[in-house]
Design a protein around this motif. Sequence first.
Motif, PDB file in Angstrom:
ATOM      1  N   ASP A  86       0.858  -1.171   0.000  1.00  0.00           N
ATOM      2  CA  ASP A  86       0.000   0.000   0.000  1.00  0.00           C
ATOM      3  C   ASP A  86       0.904   1.233   0.000  1.00  0.00           C
ATOM      4  OD1 ASP A  86      -1.560   2.147   0.577  1.00  0.00           O
ATOM      5  OD2 ASP A  86      -2.607   1.213   2.270  1.00  0.00           O
ATOM      6  N   LEU A  87       0.814   2.007  -1.051  1.00  0.00           N
ATOM      7  CA  LEU A  87       1.790   3.083  -1.229  1.00  0.00           C
ATOM      8  C   LEU A  87       1.597   4.248  -0.253  1.00  0.00           C
ATOM      9  CD1 LEU A  87       2.151   3.178  -5.112  1.00  0.00           C
ATOM     10  CD2 LEU A  87       3.701   2.182  -3.432  1.00  0.00           C
ATOM     11  N   ARG A  88       0.466   4.229   0.452  1.00  0.00           N
ATOM     12  CA  ARG A  88       0.277   5.299   1.435  1.00  0.00           C
ATOM     13  C   ARG A  88       1.048   4.996   2.720  1.00  0.00           C
ATOM     14  NH1 ARG A  88      -6.022   4.741   1.382  1.00  0.00           N
ATOM     15  NH2 ARG A  88      -5.171   2.643   1.395  1.00  0.00           N
ATOM     16  N   PRO A 133       5.630   8.394   3.161  1.00  0.00           N
ATOM     17  CA  PRO A 133       4.873   7.339   2.478  1.00  0.00           C
ATOM     18  C   PRO A 133       5.685   6.751   1.322  1.00  0.00           C
ATOM     19  CG  PRO A 133       4.029   9.499   1.860  1.00  0.00           C
ATOM     20  CD  PRO A 133       5.077   9.733   2.923  1.00  0.00           C
ATOM     21  N   LEU A 134       5.461   5.469   1.027  1.00  0.00           N
ATOM     22  CA  LEU A 134       6.177   4.791  -0.052  1.00  0.00           C
ATOM     23  C   LEU A 134       5.984   5.509  -1.385  1.00  0.00           C
ATOM     24  CD1 LEU A 134       5.436   1.014   0.651  1.00  0.00           C
ATOM     25  CD2 LEU A 134       7.421   2.346   1.317  1.00  0.00           C
ATOM     26  N   SER A 135       4.788   6.075  -1.569  1.00  0.00           N
ATOM     27  CA  SER A 135       4.466   6.734  -2.839  1.00  0.00           C
ATOM     28  C   SER A 135       5.402   7.900  -3.118  1.00  0.00           C
ATOM     29  CB  SER A 135       3.021   7.231  -2.805  1.00  0.00           C
ATOM     30  OG  SER A 135       2.837   8.088  -1.693  1.00  0.00           O
ATOM     31  N   ASP A 136       6.017   8.372  -2.052  1.00  0.00           N
ATOM     32  CA  ASP A 136       6.852   9.559  -2.104  1.00  0.00           C
ATOM     33  C   ASP A 136       8.323   9.231  -2.350  1.00  0.00           C
ATOM     34  OD1 ASP A 136       6.786  12.262  -1.831  1.00  0.00           O
ATOM     35  OD2 ASP A 136       7.529  12.204   0.235  1.00  0.00           O
ATOM     36  N   ARG A 142      13.300   3.106  -1.905  1.00  0.00           N
ATOM     37  CA  ARG A 142      12.552   1.880  -1.578  1.00  0.00           C
ATOM     38  C   ARG A 142      13.491   0.688  -1.426  1.00  0.00           C
ATOM     39  NH1 ARG A 142       7.327   2.178  -5.528  1.00  0.00           N
ATOM     40  NH2 ARG A 142       6.953   4.371  -5.099  1.00  0.00           N
ATOM     41  N   HIS A 271       7.685  -2.260 -11.391  1.00  0.00           N
ATOM     42  CA  HIS A 271       7.919  -1.172 -10.454  1.00  0.00           C
ATOM     43  C   HIS A 271       7.196   0.109 -10.845  1.00  0.00           C
ATOM     44  CE1 HIS A 271      10.968  -3.241  -8.021  1.00  0.00           C
ATOM     45  NE2 HIS A 271      11.182  -3.902  -9.135  1.00  0.00           N
TER      46      HIS A 271
END
Length: 272
Positions: A86-88, A133-136, A142, A271
């Motif tokens: 979950d990218l959040r 957050p991962l999305s960032d 990562r 990715h």
Amino acid sequence: MNVLEFDHASIRIGGHVVLAETSFAIKQGEFIGVLGPNGSGKTTLMRSILGLLRPSAGSIFVFGRTPRRGNALIGYVPQVRTVAPDLRMRGFDFIASSIRGDRWGLPTRGQADRNMIDDSLAAVGALDLAERPLSDMSGGERQRLLLAQALLGEPKLLLLDEPLISLDQRYQETIIELVGRFARERNITVLFSAHELNQLIGALDRVLYLGNGRAALGTVAEVVTSPVLSQLYGTDIDVVHADGHIFVFSRGRDVERHDHLHDHAQDRQHHA
Ligand SMILES: Nc1ncnc2c1ncn2[C@@H]1O[C@H](COP(=O)(O)OP(=O)(O)O)[C@@H](O)[C@H]1O
Ligand SMILES: [Mg+2]
């Protein structure tokens, strides 16, 4: 003591022999570059060390014992990340969520657990990722997070399966440097698989080169030679030293580069 020992071990997948009666031993603290063409068994080798598949003949010993799942002495970064996170999720929670056992899923996490996660983030210089957050994050950030995850629980053996894939040059160097330094400081054994030898040359002690069901372990000078690689590739191989780099050619074609082009394309999709 040998951290890892293959004693005439054969590994089959379906009817296909990936490794045939392979023997080698790796000592504590060695940094091993795992190389070989696509499909030569790099991932399979790591999975066998993790106890996810057994040899069809011969034996494998990890810290002197038969491989078993969930060995806390081993940290692992798999090649293909099947679970899309979950990218959040924040960096800290990503690490906490995917660790051995259910206790990490509990809402109240002990201070000891929190310290352990912070320590592993600090070890890869990623404390600043904990709250983001991962999305960032970039691919390199990562990858650092995955590395931090593999370092939890103070493993003595790290299995890193193509951790450089889809990273740009600068991040590739950072990851190699980070792993090398970390492993030296703590006397951790590293198996680091990669497409290309050259990027790893400065970090590795020995190479484990796979191909054609065989494996050759030794220094670069011992293994990356025309006779040894011709056996492993099953075709005439030229090894060319130029510009401080080593190139592996089959009939004028650079096999390390060409073999993996479609691989990279797939990974980009993963990715994306
Ligand atoms: N789950 C699987 N089912 C069938 N064949 C597999 C599976 N995993 C790996 N193989 C085969 O085993 C061989 C080794 O694969 P792998 O370990 O992924 O190589 P590498 O990591 O060096 O690219 C290949 O021939 C591959 O096709
Ligand atoms: Mg692989």
